[in-house]
Design an enzyme around this catalytic site. Structure first.
Site, PDB file in Angstrom:
ATOM      1  N   PRO A 129      20.473  49.621 -19.440  1.00  0.00           N
ATOM      2  CA  PRO A 129      19.818  50.226 -19.137  1.00  0.00           C
ATOM      3  C   PRO A 129      18.729  51.016 -19.306  1.00  0.00           C
ATOM      4  CG  PRO A 129      20.748  51.368 -21.052  1.00  0.00           C
ATOM      5  CD  PRO A 129      20.958  49.813 -21.381  1.00  0.00           C
ATOM      6  N   THR A 160      24.424  47.927 -23.181  1.00  0.00           N
ATOM      7  CA  THR A 160      23.472  47.468 -24.623  1.00  0.00           C
ATOM      8  C   THR A 160      22.956  48.196 -25.231  1.00  0.00           C
ATOM      9  OG1 THR A 160      21.469  46.979 -23.561  1.00  0.00           O
ATOM     10  CG2 THR A 160      22.490  44.886 -23.761  1.00  0.00           C
ATOM     11  N   ALA A 163      18.141  46.370 -28.601  1.00  0.00           N
ATOM     12  CA  ALA A 163      17.752  44.582 -27.970  1.00  0.00           C
ATOM     13  C   ALA A 163      17.945  43.354 -28.640  1.00  0.00           C
ATOM     14  CB  ALA A 163      15.869  44.585 -28.107  1.00  0.00           C
ATOM     15  N   ASN A 164      18.825  42.661 -28.251  1.00  0.00           N
ATOM     16  CA  ASN A 164      19.269  41.406 -28.744  1.00  0.00           C
ATOM     17  C   ASN A 164      21.152  41.650 -29.363  1.00  0.00           C
ATOM     18  OD1 ASN A 164      17.396  39.326 -29.024  1.00  0.00           O
ATOM     19  ND2 ASN A 164      16.589  40.063 -30.644  1.00  0.00           N
ATOM     20  N   ASP A 187      13.932  39.069 -17.037  1.00  0.00           N
ATOM     21  CA  ASP A 187      13.924  37.817 -17.868  1.00  0.00           C
ATOM     22  C   ASP A 187      14.178  37.655 -18.647  1.00  0.00           C
ATOM     23  OD1 ASP A 187      13.085  36.807 -15.127  1.00  0.00           O
ATOM     24  OD2 ASP A 187      11.423  37.303 -14.754  1.00  0.00           O
ATOM     25  N   GLY A 188      13.849  38.903 -20.030  1.00  0.00           N
ATOM     26  CA  GLY A 188      14.064  39.557 -20.616  1.00  0.00           C
ATOM     27  C   GLY A 188      15.630  39.355 -21.399  1.00  0.00           C
TER      28      GLY A 188
HETATM   29  C1  LIG Z   1      -6.211  38.835  -6.672  1.00  0.00           C
HETATM   30  C2  LIG Z   1      -4.325  38.982  -7.075  1.00  0.00           C
HETATM   31  C3  LIG Z   1      -4.193  37.791  -7.121  1.00  0.00           C
HETATM   32  C4  LIG Z   1      -2.982  37.797  -7.813  1.00  0.00           C
HETATM   33  C5  LIG Z   1      -2.086  36.757  -9.043  1.00  0.00           C
HETATM   34  C6  LIG Z   1      -0.608  37.108  -9.218  1.00  0.00           C
HETATM   35  C7  LIG Z   1      -0.160  35.550  -9.840  1.00  0.00           C
HETATM   36  C8  LIG Z   1       1.319  36.351 -10.410  1.00  0.00           C
HETATM   37  C9  LIG Z   1       1.686  34.928 -11.064  1.00  0.00           C
HETATM   38  C10 LIG Z   1       3.422  35.323 -11.719  1.00  0.00           C
HETATM   39  C11 LIG Z   1       3.592  34.303 -12.217  1.00  0.00           C
HETATM   40  C12 LIG Z   1       5.293  34.838 -13.065  1.00  0.00           C
HETATM   41  C13 LIG Z   1       5.221  33.842 -13.800  1.00  0.00           C
HETATM   42  C14 LIG Z   1       7.146  34.063 -14.721  1.00  0.00           C
HETATM   43  C15 LIG Z   1       7.028  34.754 -15.709  1.00  0.00           C
HETATM   44  C16 LIG Z   1       8.463  35.218 -16.288  1.00  0.00           C
HETATM   45  O1  LIG Z   1       8.980  33.572 -16.792  1.00  0.00           O
HETATM   46  C17 LIG Z   1       8.288  36.265 -17.702  1.00  0.00           C
HETATM   47  C18 LIG Z   1       8.888  36.843 -18.022  1.00  0.00           C
HETATM   48  O2  LIG Z   1       9.532  38.157 -16.197  1.00  0.00           O
HETATM   49  N1  LIG Z   1       7.075  36.938 -16.235  1.00  0.00           N
HETATM   50  C19 LIG Z   1       5.298  36.863 -17.364  1.00  0.00           C
HETATM   51  O3  LIG Z   1       4.765  36.629 -17.695  1.00  0.00           O
HETATM   52  C20 LIG Z   1       5.157  38.840 -16.180  1.00  0.00           C
HETATM   53  C21 LIG Z   1       3.266  37.285 -15.719  1.00  0.00           C
HETATM   54  C22 LIG Z   1       2.754  38.482 -14.804  1.00  0.00           C
HETATM   55  C23 LIG Z   1       1.602  37.793 -14.247  1.00  0.00           C
HETATM   56  C24 LIG Z   1       0.797  39.386 -13.713  1.00  0.00           C
HETATM   57  C25 LIG Z   1      -0.619  38.260 -13.290  1.00  0.00           C
HETATM   58  C26 LIG Z   1      -1.587  39.509 -12.690  1.00  0.00           C
HETATM   59  C27 LIG Z   1      -2.805  39.066 -12.282  1.00  0.00           C
HETATM   60  C28 LIG Z   1      -3.963  40.521 -11.652  1.00  0.00           C
HETATM   61  C29 LIG Z   1      -4.863  39.568 -11.712  1.00  0.00           C
HETATM   62  C30 LIG Z   1      -5.951  40.347 -11.638  1.00  0.00           C
HETATM   63  C31 LIG Z   1      -7.471  40.627 -10.632  1.00  0.00           C
HETATM   64  C32 LIG Z   1      -8.057  41.890  -9.953  1.00  0.00           C
HETATM   65  C33 LIG Z   1      -9.569  41.707 -10.533  1.00  0.00           C
HETATM   66  C34 LIG Z   1     -10.245  43.041 -10.503  1.00  0.00           C
HETATM   67  N1  LIG Z   2      19.791  48.773 -24.962  1.00  0.00           N
HETATM   68  C1  LIG Z   2      18.700  48.655 -25.107  1.00  0.00           C
HETATM   69  N2  LIG Z   2      17.592  49.049 -25.553  1.00  0.00           N
HETATM   70  C2  LIG Z   2      15.773  48.090 -25.642  1.00  0.00           C
HETATM   71  N3  LIG Z   2      16.196  46.856 -25.363  1.00  0.00           N
HETATM   72  C3  LIG Z   2      16.407  46.550 -25.081  1.00  0.00           C
HETATM   73  C4  LIG Z   2      17.934  47.340 -24.741  1.00  0.00           C
HETATM   74  N4  LIG Z   2      18.835  46.058 -24.166  1.00  0.00           N
HETATM   75  C5  LIG Z   2      17.913  45.275 -24.014  1.00  0.00           C
HETATM   76  N5  LIG Z   2      16.958  45.035 -24.646  1.00  0.00           N
HETATM   77  C6  LIG Z   2      15.498  44.338 -24.427  1.00  0.00           C
HETATM   78  O1  LIG Z   2      14.564  44.738 -23.101  1.00  0.00           O
HETATM   79  C7  LIG Z   2      14.077  43.391 -23.060  1.00  0.00           C
HETATM   80  C8  LIG Z   2      13.375  43.895 -20.759  1.00  0.00           C
HETATM   81  O2  LIG Z   2      14.449  43.843 -20.575  1.00  0.00           O
HETATM   82  P1  LIG Z   2      14.565  43.447 -18.701  1.00  0.00           P
HETATM   83  O3  LIG Z   2      14.532  42.089 -19.336  1.00  0.00           O
HETATM   84  O4  LIG Z   2      15.891  43.462 -18.754  1.00  0.00           O
HETATM   85  O5  LIG Z   2      13.599  44.045 -18.571  1.00  0.00           O
HETATM   86  P2  LIG Z   2      12.237  44.188 -18.071  1.00  0.00           P
HETATM   87  O6  LIG Z   2      11.974  43.557 -19.140  1.00  0.00           O
HETATM   88  O7  LIG Z   2      11.510  44.954 -17.148  1.00  0.00           O
HETATM   89  O8  LIG Z   2      12.333  42.829 -16.521  1.00  0.00           O
HETATM   90  P3  LIG Z   2      11.681  41.199 -16.855  1.00  0.00           P
HETATM   91  O9  LIG Z   2      11.624  40.511 -18.280  1.00  0.00           O
HETATM   92  O10 LIG Z   2      12.126  40.817 -15.858  1.00  0.00           O
HETATM   93  O11 LIG Z   2       9.822  42.075 -16.648  1.00  0.00           O
HETATM   94  C9  LIG Z   2      14.915  42.373 -22.641  1.00  0.00           C
HETATM   95  O12 LIG Z   2      14.439  41.734 -23.665  1.00  0.00           O
HETATM   96  C10 LIG Z   2      15.810  43.065 -24.038  1.00  0.00           C
HETATM   97  O13 LIG Z   2      16.020  42.028 -25.779  1.00  0.00           O
END
Ligand SMILES: CCCCCCCCCCCCC/C=C/[C@@H](O)[C@H](CO)NC(=O)CCCCCCCCCCCCCCC
Ligand SMILES: Nc1ncnc2c1ncn2[C@@H]1O[C@H](COP(=O)(O)OP(=O)(O)OP(=O)(O)O)[C@@H](O)[C@H]1O
Ligand SMILES: [Ca+2]
Length: 574
Positions: A129, A160, A163-164, A187-188
């Site tokens: 939630p 839930t 967590a977990n 993704d979590g």
């Molecule tokens: C100029 C714009 C650049 C934008 C760059 C965007 C790159 C995005 C790449 C995304 C890759 C996602 C991979 C997925 C990972 C997931 O398993 C994991 C769990 O949900 N999420 C993250 O780790 C979440 C990871 C989130 C990473 C976000 C990175 C954002 C970077 C922003 C940089 C801004 C630079 C600004 C300079 C002033």
């Molecule tokens: N009832 C709960 N209270 C607190 N944490 C929870 C509960 N249910 C699940 N979680 C934990 O919350 C974490 C984050 O949840 P979820 O992945 O759904 O969302 P998010 O982090 O916003 O999305 P993303 O993972 O895509 O960035 C999960 O790793 C999960 O283990």
């Protein structure tokens, strides 16, 4: 042989128009006929994409008794992003007689049973939630539950409370009645189901998850994802869009997409499994930073990304990798892994062949480095080291971290970004949001691999306490279970800070105890493992081909040629 026998055909009416309807084992087609009996456009729905069949809901009348409604998958485009969505299509047919209506109902239901056998009947659904924008429960109740009911799927729903909970439920409770498990979250939440399903399967097979050389038992229990998180990368990369209705329909039709999984080990223990990102340096720091700003919701990643970018850090390390067979595919071959991908199908064939030629089975057999080829070593300073088993595309990066990576080829892509000037790194990051090649930069290397090892050069600060023992010795793995987010995530983040590894606060802590000698930036980063922080740098990753199955079919190719019907005429696919 693929014989498409006619099961039933007759005239039917839709509103005032007359159609000739034909049901075969594989398709339900209806073709409009004009007054001169000339055929006009045909609508064709594969039987596998029929969601359900219902008699008319209207109050009993002679007319209503001759009606039935077919619900099916209808492809549409999202207006904002031009992505392919699945929606619920419905057509109400009227028959000349009640008898004929009953025949249609019986035949359609029978065709569904016999020609779409992999559909789930009973599902275990976990709703977080608090994920993403906290809409999980609403999304499930308003958009998903009605579709499952229409399709005759019965669900046991757990909202839930911690967590977990989902992971522990899957590891410990009786699951015999269930065909699959579904998470409503991000993704979590997916990661919880992944750990539950893999752990449970290995327990039942009597295999140790901690031994990286063992070939693990692939899991039968399917996983479905209803996206309701912040990134929803696993859903996006396996379905092509983050849309709860599209995902619910993939679950209903019983799609099955195998997925590679990477096991991450530290010392002699399994730490976690990952399907999308195992990232050190930039992505590790972004995740560690973003945990402090959870209250911002999905925006926390951009905010933390900008902060971490401006810190302009790089980290020393030794990356070793076991290359995959370059004859099979390459991360720079400009192909995309789409539905019915041939690279992944060939990998399936090789696995089946290996299983059939191995006297027992592949499971439990050893992955020996000797027979797998030579390790390659790269030492230097890195902005980011990332391993991804799939493209890891998400709305932020529509082609992903590695646009040509495959969902189920048994390999991962290792992306090494060496230290560079800030503008170069910004170019690299920015290319993730466009169609420009992020690997076409002089400080970036990408390799298709089967395994990766990361270690710190001798003398790096963290080595002092790193080699003391295994993860277990440090109390980070409880009872041999994988690490977890939220509660323990918080705990880990604190430990990371205490160890002076990730952020400015930690540097200050060290300053207090060590004085000026430690006012430099931290020399080690943390790993971001599908959104979870691993607070020790030295790890071993191994890719396990097709370890789990999702209710998905990969990204559908929009440019596929139009379908033709059995008589060779072009027709509309709903
Ligand atoms: C100029 C714009 C650049 C934008 C760059 C965007 C790159 C995005 C790449 C995304 C890759 C996602 C991979 C997925 C990972 C997931 O398993 C994991 C769990 O949900 N999420 C993250 O780790 C979440 C990871 C989130 C990473 C976000 C990175 C954002 C970077 C922003 C940089 C801004 C630079 C600004 C300079 C002033
Ligand atoms: N009832 C709960 N209270 C607190 N944490 C929870 C509960 N249910 C699940 N979680 C934990 O919350 C974490 C984050 O949840 P979820 O992945 O759904 O969302 P998010 O982090 O916003 O999305 P993303 O993972 O895509 O960035 C999960 O790793 C999960 O283990
Ligand atoms: Ca892969």
């Amino acid at each position: 042989m693929d014989v498409d026998l006619v099961l039933l055909e007759s005239s039917l009416w839709v509103g005032k128009k007359r159609y000739w309807a034909v049901l075969t084992g594989w398709h339900f087609n209806w073709t409009e006929r004009d007054k001169k009996n000339r055929e006009k456009m045909t609508v064709s729905v594969p039987v596998s994409e029929v969601v359900g069949v219902e008699v008319s809901q209207r109050s009993q009348s002679e007319e209503a008794d001759r009606e039935f409604t077919v619900f099916y998958v209808k492809r549409t485009s999202s207006r904002s992003s031009n992505q392919l969505l699945w929606a619920l299509g419905r057509t109400q047919f009227s028959c000349p007689s009640r008898d004929l209506r009953d025949q249609w109902l019986t035949q359609l239901r029978m065709a569904l049973k016999t020609h779409s056998p992999s559909r789930p009947h009973r599902l275990l659904v976990f709703i977080n939630p608090f994920g993403g924008k906290k809409q999980g429960s609403h999304i499930y109740q308003s958009l998903v539950a009605p579709l499952f009911e229409l399709a005759g799927i019965s669900c046991h729903v757990v909202v839930t409370e911690r967590a977990n909970q989902a992971r522990d439920h899957i590891l410990k409770k009786d699951l015999t009645d269930f065909d699959g498990v579904v998470c409503v979250g991000g993704d979590g939440m997916f990661s919880e189901l992944l750990h539950g399903v893999i752990g449970r399967t290995q327990q039942e097979a009597g295999l140790s998850e901690h031994d990286p050389t063992l070939t693990l038992q692939s899991c039968d229990l399917h996983i479905g994802i209803i996206p309701a998180g912040s990134t929803d990368c696993v859903c996006f990369a396996t379905v092509g869009v983050n849309d709860p209705v599209t995902s619910a329909l993939h679950i209903i039709v019983g799609d099955s997409q195998p997925l590679d999984v990477c096991s991450v080990h530290h010392g002699s223990s399994l730490v976690r499994y990952s399907v999308s990102l195992v990232g050190y340096g930039f992505y590790g720091d972004v995740m560690a930073e973003s945990e402090k700003h959870r209250w911002m919701g999905p925006l926390r990643y951009d905010y933390s990304g900008a902060l971490v970018y401006l810190r302009n850090r790089s980290y020393a390390g030794i990356v070793q990798y076991l290359p995959a067979d370059p004859q099979l595919s390459s991360p720079r071959d400009k192909t995309r892994c789409l539905s019915r991908c041939t690279v992944c199908s060939k990998s399936t064939d090789r696995r089946l062949l290996a299983q059939s030629t191995n006297s027992s089975s592949l499971h439990g057999s050893q992955f020996s480095s000797d027979s797998e080829g030579e390790w390659v070593s790269v030492e230097g300073r890195f902005k980011a080291v990332s391993l991804t088993c799939m493209s890891s595309s998400c709305p932020r990066s529509p082609l992903g971290l590695s646009p040509s990576a495959h969902l189920a080829d048994g390999t991962g892509d290792l992306i090494i970004v060496r230290d560079t000037h800030p503008l170069g790194f910004l170019t690299f990051l920015h290319r993730h949001t466009t169609t420009q090649d992020q690997f076409d930069l002089p400080f970036v290397d990408v390799h298709r691999v089967k395994a990766v090892r990361f270690s710190l050069p001798l003398g790096t600060e963290d080595n002092e306490d790193e080699d003391e023992g295994t993860v277990k010795d440090e109390g980070l793995v409880e009872d041999g279970e994988a690490l977890s987010k939220s509660g323990s995530q918080q705990h880990l983040a604190e430990r990371v800070e205490e160890r002076g590894m990730t952020n400015d606060r930690s540097v200050k802590k060290k300053d207090l105890s060590f004085g000026l000698c430690c006012s430099k930036t931290p020399s080690v980063s943390v790993w971001n493992c599908d959104g979870e922080i691993l607070p020790y740098p030295e790890i071993l990753c191994r890719v396990h081909g097709q370890l789990v199955r999702l209710y998905a079919r990969g990204i559908e190719d929009r440019s596929a040629p139009p379908f033709t019907n059995c008589k060779g005429r072009a027709f509309l696919h709903n």
